[in-house]
Structures are given as C-alpha cells and as structure tokens.
Design an enzyme around this catalytic site. Sequence first.
Site, PDB file in Angstrom:
ATOM      1  N   ALA A  85     -11.229   6.885   1.277  1.00 40.65           N
ATOM      2  CA  ALA A  85     -10.255   5.794   0.894  1.00 40.65           C
ATOM      3  C   ALA A  85      -9.304   5.580   1.841  1.00 40.65           C
ATOM      4  O   ALA A  85      -8.730   4.452   2.124  1.00 40.65           O
ATOM      5  CB  ALA A  85      -9.585   6.207  -0.584  1.00 40.65           C
TER       6      ALA A  85
ATOM      7  N   THR B 202      -9.713   3.410   6.348  1.00 38.29           N
ATOM      8  CA  THR B 202      -9.360   2.279   7.280  1.00 38.29           C
ATOM      9  C   THR B 202      -7.879   2.144   7.514  1.00 38.29           C
ATOM     10  O   THR B 202      -7.457   1.294   8.204  1.00 38.29           O
ATOM     11  CB  THR B 202      -9.496   0.958   6.046  1.00 38.29           C
ATOM     12  OG1 THR B 202      -8.923   1.073   5.049  1.00 38.29           O
ATOM     13  CG2 THR B 202     -11.084   0.948   5.674  1.00 38.29           C
TER      14      THR B 202
ATOM     15  N   ASN C 105      -4.456   9.403   1.729  1.00 37.49           N
ATOM     16  CA  ASN C 105      -5.088   8.891   2.730  1.00 37.49           C
ATOM     17  C   ASN C 105      -5.668   9.977   3.808  1.00 37.49           C
ATOM     18  O   ASN C 105      -6.807   9.953   4.109  1.00 37.49           O
ATOM     19  CB  ASN C 105      -4.308   7.840   3.360  1.00 37.49           C
ATOM     20  CG  ASN C 105      -4.214   6.562   2.958  1.00 37.49           C
ATOM     21  OD1 ASN C 105      -5.093   6.368   1.937  1.00 37.49           O
ATOM     22  ND2 ASN C 105      -3.440   5.590   3.375  1.00 37.49           N
ATOM     23  N   GLU C 106      -4.845  10.463   4.477  1.00 41.45           N
ATOM     24  CA  GLU C 106      -5.071  11.544   5.535  1.00 41.45           C
ATOM     25  C   GLU C 106      -3.997  12.548   5.689  1.00 41.45           C
ATOM     26  O   GLU C 106      -2.631  12.356   5.468  1.00 41.45           O
ATOM     27  CB  GLU C 106      -5.271  10.928   6.862  1.00 41.45           C
ATOM     28  CG  GLU C 106      -4.066  10.434   7.432  1.00 41.45           C
ATOM     29  CD  GLU C 106      -3.413   8.948   7.231  1.00 41.45           C
ATOM     30  OE1 GLU C 106      -2.223   8.891   6.812  1.00 41.45           O
ATOM     31  OE2 GLU C 106      -4.331   8.148   6.950  1.00 41.45           O
TER      32      GLU C 106
ATOM     33  N   ASP D 221       0.685  -1.148  -0.068  1.00 42.83           N
ATOM     34  CA  ASP D 221       0.021   0.065   0.009  1.00 42.83           C
ATOM     35  C   ASP D 221       0.795   1.353   0.012  1.00 42.83           C
ATOM     36  O   ASP D 221       0.495   2.315  -0.710  1.00 42.83           O
ATOM     37  CB  ASP D 221      -0.954   0.025   1.376  1.00 42.83           C
ATOM     38  CG  ASP D 221      -2.022  -0.965   1.003  1.00 42.83           C
ATOM     39  OD1 ASP D 221      -2.522  -1.190   0.039  1.00 42.83           O
ATOM     40  OD2 ASP D 221      -2.543  -1.519   2.067  1.00 42.83           O
ATOM     41  N   GLY D 222       1.993   1.258   0.753  1.00 40.39           N
ATOM     42  CA  GLY D 222       2.914   2.398   0.845  1.00 40.39           C
ATOM     43  C   GLY D 222       3.149   2.624  -0.655  1.00 40.39           C
ATOM     44  O   GLY D 222       3.449   4.046  -1.041  1.00 40.39           O
TER      45      GLY D 222
END
Length: 255
Positions: free
Chosen positions: A153, A156, A115-116, A45-46
């Site tokens: 997205a 989680t 993401n954030e 994912d990274g």
Amino acid sequence: MVQRDKIAFIASDVDIARNAFSRLTGKYGNAALEDADVIVALGGDGFMLQTLHKTMPLDTPVYGMNCGTIGFLMNEFDEDNLTERLAQAEEERINPLKMVAERVNGSRHEALAINEVSLLRAGPQAAKLRIRVDGKVRLEELVCDGALVSTPAGSTAYNYSAHGPILPIDSEVLALTAIAPFRPRRWRGALLPKSAVVRFEVLEADKRPVMADADSRSVKNVAWVEVSSKNDIVHRILFDPGHGLEERLTREQFL
C-alpha cells in the site's frame, strides 16, 4: 451492497476540509466514532494515515474523500449521493508494519506504519547500516543516506521516490529499498516475503547518527531497528468501485 447509514465525519485542519465537514454533517448528520458504521475522512493522504492510526481500535471501515493534493488513499470529493456511494464501496484490508527501535542510550520505542519504516542519516556523513533478514546478515555494510521497508500500500510513496518497486496490493511481499546508496553502488534493494523480519544495525552510530521514522513517528539516534509485518492488525479502507488500491497501483506505473 452494505448499508452504512451511521456516518462519522472527521476532517483535517485545512479550510477546504473544515468547510466540507460543516456542509456534510449538516446534510447527513454526524454519528459518534464508536457508534458509526463508517468513518469518512476529509483531507489528504497524510490525514488519512492519521485517521487509520487513530481509529484502529474501532475496527470500523474508513472512506476518504480528497480535500488534499494527491489523494492516493482517497476517493473523489462529491457531496451528493454519499449514502449510496458508501453502500457500494469496496473494502480493502491491509496490515501495517511494526517498528521496534533501540536508541544509543538503550531506550526502546515501538510504532506502527501503514506505508513504510525508514532510516535516514541525521548528520552530514553518510549512514552505515548492516542489514539482517530473519537473523541472517544479508548486507554487511550499506553506505547510504538511508533505507526503508515498504508495504504494498505504501510502495508508491517514499519507496517509489527512492526508486523502489511498486508492489501489487495482494503480493504478500515487502520492498527493502536503499536511499541514495553509495556502497555497494549498484545495490538498490530487495523484495522480501511478507513474513520476513528485517533488522538494521547502525554502524559507527556516534559518528554517523541515524533516525528512524514510522509514518512520521520519529526516533532519533537509533542503534538498531527491527521491522516486521503486523498481521494481527487490519486496516479497513473503502474505495469507490473500480478505483481500489489494485487499480491505483497499476495506474501509477503508467503515469
């Protein structure tokens, strides 16, 4: 079905991804990034987040194959029938967040986050934050380890670990989540419309230093941070049929 014959492969530095890169390029060829119909990212994912940031100017869809650990944004790794899988893949479109951060010394920094955007204390004492939404003070003082704003997205990821809600991918909502709040003790966060502009002001910044992070792009000693959705930028991610973000976000809530 969409024919995506010109494939550009890109791999993380781990051995399993590099070995997969060698086999797949030998089997399917390897188009230049700027000429490709699709980019296949090999990693976790990274690495997928890195690839989306790197290839953003190309407006080319990215199909991830998991060579990492969790693989929330990735498809199952399989070397066979890749051309057919790419033709059948379904596209998800997501918008990133824009972070504008001003440091105590007056310098200003901007970054995008898929993401954030998070704020974290950078010293032994808890952070003190004032939170404004669309210019209005909503929380005069939050004493905490930090706070974050998450996209659907990304809901989680760090957001969920901080006890924030998982958001449906088409919800048009952002999650504002406190990280280890001390005062107000019961305040965990809020759900905000995607159009909201969230501003964090660091109180007692010299005594209680805070760093800001946008998908691992860090800014130290911030005085304030503003977060908003960047709707004019679109990331295109491909998933195998029946395994898109909506299904993954739903599944995560029952694990």
